[in-house]
Design a protein around this motif. Structure first.
Motif, PDB file in Angstrom:
ATOM      1  N   SER A 108       0.853  -1.186   0.000  1.00 19.21           N
ATOM      2  CA  SER A 108       0.000   0.000   0.000  1.00 19.21           C
ATOM      3  C   SER A 108       0.887   1.233   0.000  1.00 19.21           C
ATOM      4  O   SER A 108       1.777   1.367   0.839  1.00 19.21           O
ATOM      5  CB  SER A 108      -0.898  -0.007   1.242  1.00 19.21           C
ATOM      6  OG  SER A 108      -1.726   1.114   1.243  1.00 19.21           O
ATOM      7  N   GLY A 109       0.643   2.104  -0.948  1.00 18.07           N
ATOM      8  CA  GLY A 109       1.416   3.336  -1.044  1.00 18.07           C
ATOM      9  C   GLY A 109       0.498   4.537  -1.126  1.00 18.07           C
ATOM     10  O   GLY A 109      -0.718   4.416  -1.025  1.00 18.07           O
ATOM     11  N   GLN A 110       1.078   5.676  -1.328  1.00 14.06           N
ATOM     12  CA  GLN A 110       0.280   6.901  -1.407  1.00 14.06           C
ATOM     13  C   GLN A 110      -0.565   6.947  -2.674  1.00 14.06           C
ATOM     14  O   GLN A 110      -1.640   7.531  -2.679  1.00 14.06           O
ATOM     15  CB  GLN A 110       1.185   8.123  -1.342  1.00 14.06           C
ATOM     16  CG  GLN A 110       1.788   8.326   0.030  1.00 14.06           C
ATOM     17  CD  GLN A 110       2.632   9.590   0.099  1.00 14.06           C
ATOM     18  OE1 GLN A 110       3.049  10.119  -0.920  1.00 14.06           O
ATOM     19  NE2 GLN A 110       2.877  10.060   1.303  1.00 14.06           N
ATOM     20  N   THR A 111      -0.071   6.336  -3.731  1.00 13.36           N
ATOM     21  CA  THR A 111      -0.791   6.431  -5.001  1.00 13.36           C
ATOM     22  C   THR A 111      -1.538   5.162  -5.376  1.00 13.36           C
ATOM     23  O   THR A 111      -2.427   5.210  -6.212  1.00 13.36           O
ATOM     24  CB  THR A 111       0.184   6.775  -6.146  1.00 13.36           C
ATOM     25  OG1 THR A 111       1.190   5.775  -6.216  1.00 13.36           O
ATOM     26  CG2 THR A 111       0.811   8.125  -5.923  1.00 13.36           C
ATOM     27  N   THR A 157      -2.586   0.782  -4.159  1.00 14.66           N
ATOM     28  CA  THR A 157      -2.548  -0.396  -3.315  1.00 14.66           C
ATOM     29  C   THR A 157      -2.700  -1.594  -4.233  1.00 14.66           C
ATOM     30  O   THR A 157      -3.457  -1.544  -5.199  1.00 14.66           O
ATOM     31  CB  THR A 157      -3.703  -0.383  -2.291  1.00 14.66           C
ATOM     32  OG1 THR A 157      -3.540   0.747  -1.441  1.00 14.66           O
ATOM     33  CG2 THR A 157      -3.721  -1.632  -1.462  1.00 14.66           C
TER      34      THR A 157
END
Length: 65
Positions: free
Chosen positions: A16-19, A21
């Motif tokens: 999961s990242g900022q931009t 998942t």
């Protein structure tokens, strides 16, 4: 083998990242332990799971889009 794959839906590695998942892989330690508990030959599971994983992860990520 199908029962094993169905059981692995809760044993996924997810990033999961900022931009975005997405699903990355099966938890193979859990997958092989589950295969052993189900009485499946370890060699069979070790051979087939990575192939199944490739398709399963791709399809699950398609559903996220």
């Amino acid at each position: 083998m199908w029962d094993l794959v169905q059981s692995l839906q809760g044993q996924m590695r997810i990033v999961s990242g900022q931009t975005a998942t997405g699903y990355v892989a099966f938890d193979m330690t859990a997958a092989l332990a589950l295969a052993r508990a189900m009485g499946l030959p370890a060699a069979l599971a070790a051979d087939l799971l990575p192939r199944i994983e490739t398709v399963a992860v791709a399809k699950m990520n398609e559903q996220l889009r």
